[in-house]
Design a protein around this motif. Structure first.
Motif, short mmCIF file in Angstrom:
data_model
loop_
_atom_site.label_atom_id
_atom_site.label_comp_id
_atom_site.label_asym_id
_atom_site.label_seq_id
_atom_site.Cartn_x
_atom_site.Cartn_y
_atom_site.Cartn_z
N CYS A 104 -0.77 10.62 1.44
CA CYS A 104 -0.96 9.28 2.12
C CYS A 104 -0.88 9.44 3.62
N GLY A 114 0.88 -1.30 0.04
CA GLY A 114 0.12 -0.11 -0.08
C GLY A 114 0.83 1.28 -0.07
N HIS A 115 2.08 1.23 0.52
CA HIS A 115 2.94 2.47 0.55
C HIS A 115 4.01 2.30 -0.45
N CYS A 146 0.60 7.98 5.41
CA CYS A 146 2.00 7.40 5.97
C CYS A 146 2.74 8.72 6.01
N CYS A 159 1.22 7.19 -2.67
CA CYS A 159 1.17 5.87 -2.25
C CYS A 159 -0.05 5.19 -3.00
ZN LIG Z 1 1.61 5.68 2.09
#
Ligand SMILES: [Zn+2]
Length: 542
Positions: A407, A396-397, A409, A414
């Motif tokens: 995102c 996912g990243h 994160c 991402c």
């Molecule tokens: Zn991410």
């Protein structure tokens, strides 16, 4: 120095028996270990490997044979062998001839640097040092750091070597050739033929433990070989997510029964989450025992990054506040007195796919679960890749758009920022479809409605799915370019809700892929259901 110390000579070309009991084992008792050691000496062992000053002192009353002493210490569920000089000094005082200690390059939250312990054992205790290592690099460093002997003990037990469940003959050959130190073959030697082969391949001596001194392990080997255990035992699987905790009893075919579920109470913090988990496990355990079923273990899947080896939560997001640093395995072992395995929840879903789903037919695949976020995992050669910190397969990243959407994160672009329930809703609403939902409707409900509209042929819903398919195809093409797996398996409510989605992702990934037409990348819809996390958690026990 040309003279070899006597205790080293006494075990040259011979068998050393490791006399230890695992924590919680019925044999974990000094007098019992002493009797096991006496039996091993009677059988012809040339030396012993013993944990703790107490056990060494007891055994020393019966024999003059060389003893390799160790002190196992746990902190926050992490194990280290002889982590400080003080432990080494206690082993020496109890009568050890050789002190073995952990010389892997793992980082630890406690203890002295091994280089310092080696130096002080030589200078202050005048004893020999056996370096317990997992890799050639660590062995070379240990030799340079003054270790007198090298033990292969930890191969298979560090993050780097995890999954090595057999003795590594290539490592033995490398160590013999390159370290210039006596090599002690230890770990996963389970037959007399393997012990002889180790000596023939240049090992100074061979240490055998479980195959001689652990009746529980030996019994399990026989039971497994006969196959009854396979049919009769089940494990409890637990799936700890941001919103709910699910548990159930899972059999070897992946069938789930005695399901118990509760809200996670994440906002109340670590203790509340742990208490909620404890309750659902207790529910399942009670139900199983009422039916006369004794589970063989407990597998826990949790959101966040998990140190599989120690069972400690390595990192967690805001979905589970205070969860990072929690010794999940230690907690569960203490309460339920069962063997416990802990995994990341995305990895558990992949294990379910591997053992009970489409993955049974595959040895190399990547599984992606799409929901509020994008989780994933990589299976290579039939094994789940965990990586050094448990983060392997964080699909996912990975970036699909440079400088793209923000995102969760903290990075930009991402995959997760483009493919999720929130992203589906955003695409749908961006097409000027008037939002007909009352404010506060959960994303999952909105996404479900869009998937139903798409299945009914609604143009805007189909278009939203198509946009997401384009983004996901970018990610999937990247995966095929990097790993060339047999298949990518998609799961999650968003994917399951619209039948054409997986086909479109496959077609568009193929068109993006280098030599895509020749490779025919396969993208498949998972058959796993809502209890994949529970099944996978239990599978980690099997
Ligand atoms: Zn991410």
């Amino acid at each position: 120095m040309s003279l070899t110390p006597e205790s080293m000579n006494l075990i040259k070309g011979k068998l050393v028996v490791s006399c230890q009991a695992a924590p919680g084992d019925p044999l974990e008792d000094t007098e019992t270990i002493r009797r096991i050691a006496r039996a091993a000496v009677g059988g012809g062992a040339a030396g012993l490997r013993v944990n703790s000053a107490e056990d060494i002192a007891a055994i020393r009353r019966d024999t003059d044979l060389p003893i390799i002493g160790i002190k196992k210490k746990y902190l926050n569920g992490q194990l280290r062998i002889t982590p400080d000089f003080e432990s080494a000094a206690e082993l020496a005082a109890a009568g050890a001839n050789i002190v073995a200690l952990d010389c892997t390059n793992r980082t630890w939250p406690f203890g002295d640097p091994w280089q310092e312990i080696v130096e002080r054992i030589h200078r202050e205790l005048n004893l020999l040092v056996m370096a317990d290592i997992a890799t050639l690099g660590e062995a070379l460093a240990a030799a340079a750091g003054g270790a007198d002997m090298i033990g292969m003990t930890l191969n298979g037990y560090t993050e780097e070597t995890r999954g090595n469940s057999a003795f590594s003959w290539p490592l033995l050959a490398d160590l013999v050739r390159q370290t210039g130190r006596p090599i002690v073959a230890e770990g996963h030697i389970s037959t007399p033929a393997e012990a002889r082969r180790a000596i023939e391949n240049g090992a100074w001596s061979v240490v055998v433990g479980s195959a001689i001194t652990r009746p529980g392990t030996i019994t399990a080997r026989f039971v497994d070989a006969i196959g009854r255990r396979h049919k009769t035992t089940s494990a409890i699987g637990v799936d700890i997510g941001g919103t709910s905790i699910k548990a159930g009893l899972v059999d070897r075919e992946g069938r789930v029964s005695f399901i118990s579920q509760t809200p996670t109470r994440a906002r109340e913090g670590r203790d509340a989450i742990a208490a909620a988990a404890e309750q659902v496990i207790e529910n399942v355990l009670t139900a199983a025992r009422n039916e006369g079923i004794q589970p063989c273990g407990l597998g826990i899947a949790s959101a966040g990054a998990i140190d599989v080896q120690t069972g400690v939560v390595f990192a967690a997001t805001d979905n589970l506040p205070g969860w990072a640093g929690f010794d999940l395995r230690g907690f569960a072992e203490e309460r339920f007195h069962l063997p416990v395995q802990v995994n990341n929840d995305a990895h558990a879903a992949v294990l379910a796919e591997l053992h009970f789903g489409l993955g049974r037919e595959l040895s190399d695949f990547v599984a992606i679960t799409i929901g509020t976020g994008v989780g994933g995992g990589i299976v290579s050669g039939g094994k789940l890749l965990c990586g050094q910190h448990g983060f392997a397969g964080t699909i996912g990243h990975h970036t699909i758009r440079f400088d793209g959407r923000p995102c969760n994160c903290g990075r930009l672009g991402c995959l997760e920022a483009y493919v999720s329930t929130a992203a589906l809703i955003q695409e749908y609403e961006s097409q000027n479809v008037r939002r007909q939902n009352e404010p506060g409707t959960p994303d999952a409900t909105l996404a479900l409605r869009i998937s139903q509209l798409a299945s009914a042929g609604d143009t805007a819903a189909l278009q939203a799915y198509s946009v997401l398919a384009g983004y996901l195809a970018e990610g999937v093409a990247n995966i095929f370019n990097i790993l060339d797996p047999e298949a990518v398996i998609l799961s999650g409510g968003l994917v399951e809700g619209h039948a054409g989605f997986v086909t479109e992702v496959e077609q568009r990934a193929t068109s993006l892929l280098h030599f895509g037409g020749k490779r025919k990348p396969r993208v498949r819809l998972s058959e796993a259901g809502q209890y994949a996390g529970v099944q996978g958690a239990a599978a980690s026990v099997f």
